[in-house]
Design a protein around this motif. Sequence first.
Motif, short mmCIF file in Angstrom:
data_model
loop_
_atom_site.label_atom_id
_atom_site.label_comp_id
_atom_site.label_asym_id
_atom_site.label_seq_id
_atom_site.Cartn_x
_atom_site.Cartn_y
_atom_site.Cartn_z
N LEU A 1 15.50 5.01 -10.37
CA LEU A 1 15.01 4.00 -11.30
C LEU A 1 14.91 2.61 -10.69
CD1 LEU A 1 16.91 5.05 -14.57
CD2 LEU A 1 14.45 5.22 -14.14
N ILE A 2 15.81 2.29 -9.77
CA ILE A 2 15.78 0.93 -9.22
C ILE A 2 14.79 0.81 -8.07
CG2 ILE A 2 18.14 0.45 -9.93
CD1 ILE A 2 19.03 0.90 -7.06
N GLY A 3 14.28 1.96 -7.58
CA GLY A 3 13.25 1.91 -6.52
C GLY A 3 12.04 1.08 -6.95
N PRO A 4 11.43 1.38 -8.13
CA PRO A 4 10.28 0.56 -8.58
C PRO A 4 10.64 -0.90 -8.80
CG PRO A 4 10.34 2.66 -9.75
CD PRO A 4 11.61 2.56 -8.98
N LEU A 5 11.91 -1.20 -9.16
CA LEU A 5 12.31 -2.60 -9.32
C LEU A 5 12.25 -3.34 -7.99
CD1 LEU A 5 15.35 -2.37 -11.79
CD2 LEU A 5 13.03 -3.16 -12.28
N GLU B 1 9.37 -7.10 -4.55
CA GLU B 1 8.62 -7.35 -3.32
C GLU B 1 7.21 -7.83 -3.63
OE1 GLU B 1 7.33 -4.92 0.76
OE2 GLU B 1 8.64 -3.98 -0.74
N ALA B 2 6.53 -7.21 -4.61
CA ALA B 2 5.17 -7.62 -4.98
C ALA B 2 5.16 -9.03 -5.55
CB ALA B 2 4.59 -6.62 -5.99
N GLN B 3 6.17 -9.35 -6.36
CA GLN B 3 6.22 -10.69 -6.95
C GLN B 3 6.52 -11.74 -5.87
OE1 GLN B 3 9.09 -10.25 -10.10
NE2 GLN B 3 7.49 -9.73 -11.62
N ALA B 4 7.35 -11.37 -4.89
CA ALA B 4 7.60 -12.29 -3.79
C ALA B 4 6.33 -12.56 -3.00
CB ALA B 4 8.69 -11.73 -2.89
N ALA B 5 5.51 -11.49 -2.78
CA ALA B 5 4.25 -11.65 -2.06
C ALA B 5 3.29 -12.53 -2.86
CB ALA B 5 3.63 -10.28 -1.80
N LEU B 6 3.27 -12.37 -4.17
CA LEU B 6 2.42 -13.20 -5.02
C LEU B 6 2.84 -14.66 -4.94
CD1 LEU B 6 0.20 -13.54 -7.16
CD2 LEU B 6 1.92 -12.93 -8.91
N GLY B 7 4.16 -14.89 -4.97
CA GLY B 7 4.66 -16.26 -4.86
C GLY B 7 4.25 -16.90 -3.54
N GLU C 1 -2.99 -8.20 -8.45
CA GLU C 1 -3.19 -6.78 -8.79
C GLU C 1 -1.99 -5.93 -8.35
OE1 GLU C 1 -6.42 -3.19 -7.93
OE2 GLU C 1 -6.76 -5.21 -7.12
N ASN C 2 -1.46 -6.20 -7.16
CA ASN C 2 -0.27 -5.45 -6.67
C ASN C 2 0.95 -5.71 -7.56
OD1 ASN C 2 -1.70 -4.36 -4.55
ND2 ASN C 2 -1.10 -5.97 -3.08
N ALA C 3 1.11 -6.95 -7.97
CA ALA C 3 2.26 -7.30 -8.84
C ALA C 3 2.13 -6.61 -10.19
CB ALA C 3 2.36 -8.81 -9.00
N ALA C 4 0.88 -6.56 -10.70
CA ALA C 4 0.67 -5.91 -11.99
C ALA C 4 0.97 -4.42 -11.92
CB ALA C 4 -0.76 -6.16 -12.46
N ARG C 5 0.50 -3.76 -10.84
CA ARG C 5 0.76 -2.31 -10.70
C ARG C 5 2.26 -2.05 -10.54
NH1 ARG C 5 -3.98 -2.19 -7.39
NH2 ARG C 5 -2.66 -2.29 -5.51
#
Length: 433
Positions: free
Chosen positions: A196-200, A205-211, A229-233
């Motif tokens: 469960l924590i894998g997707p977290l 990571e996606a949100q850090a890349a967006l930032g 788009e990556n952060a949303a997925r």
Amino acid sequence: MSSSALARLLKPVAALPAAMSISDVADRLLTAEHKDFLSLPVVNGDGRPLGLVSRSKLQDIFMQRFGRDLWGRRPVVDVMNPQPLIVSLETSLEEAARQITGQLQYPIIEDFVLVDGEGCYRGLGTVLDLLKAMEDRIAQRNRVLRKALIELRESQTQLVQAEKMASLGQMVAGVAHELNTPLGYVKNNVQLLRELIGPLFELAEAQAALGDCLNAADADEQALARALENAARARERAAPEMLAGDLEQLFADTQYGLEQIGELVVGLKDFARLDRAMSEEVDLNECVRSTLVIARNGIKDKVEVLTQFGELPRIACAPSQINQVLLNLFNNAAQAMERFGRILVKTWAEPDALCLSVQDNGCGMPPEVLKHIFDPFYTTKPVGQGTGLGLSISFKIVQDHGGSIRVASEVGRGTRFLIRLPLGQAATLQRSA
């Protein structure tokens, strides 16, 4: 063996002819070779004993005035005892002792005559030698009995230890089974948490890349769109609004499993009292509770356990031994069930004792079985399924505590054990090896 033992007491003393004078007999008694004898034998021409003439009798005669002159020339048969103690060499040492002590008169003034199987004189035996031989025989038998007793005690110790180890093996197997269930779903929950924590982590990571993209001065619209788009997925895969409920349930289940494991560990420690003194003041109700935790795996599918605990003062005892008694009673009660049954455990206090009752509604026992249940090695179980020592050891433990254990049973209705442990007195506690 017995006749040879009696033969060793034989002393070859020359017999006196019936016509020998009293003076000559007196002179013979004064010689060195006869100094250890109280009497001398008189035989007839066929070698058969006629009697014994005692040193004491001759002394009495010669102490009289003119005793030697009046009696000296008379034949020895005139002063001999015509009914001496006569023992055959074929007689056992024990039988000879019985015969002689049964006819012996005090003070002892005569020896006894030893004859062969045909009744012919062979020698004399002294009472002191016979008593010494019997003393040696008794001492030898005592040594044999003492050795046998030591070996018996060692065997008993080994058997008791074997029974303890067998009970311990069953108990450990049951505890291991009980531990496996909560351990199993704790392990499964940990695995689920990992999934469960894998997707977290991916979302973070996606949100850090967006930032980073938003903060980059040279970021173009195309790169920003990819990051969004990556952060949303990642957020869709993580589904944090649903994950909160799943995690809460997983944490609750895991905590429950760990509490069950902790309960078993505490119960096992309390059952064994590994970190406590051999004898201490304990709550008998707590002994019952901890033992039921340990026995749970072996009895949960067979019986329902009901408890009625009274208010009890603490009692001085060896708690690990008392727990062993309780475990034996609970397991026996469960094994007596032909179908799912009930065990009622009650405790109460009397002015001078604590009482504990273990009652089941199992198959019960007939009188011929009931009277033997505390005998060592007695068991009604099939070969290989019981040693017959459990109740015997339990009886000994309760007895060592100064208490009593009684049992009542009726075929088809069940069995009740009643244990009574005294208060206000020093119990005699013995460490069972």
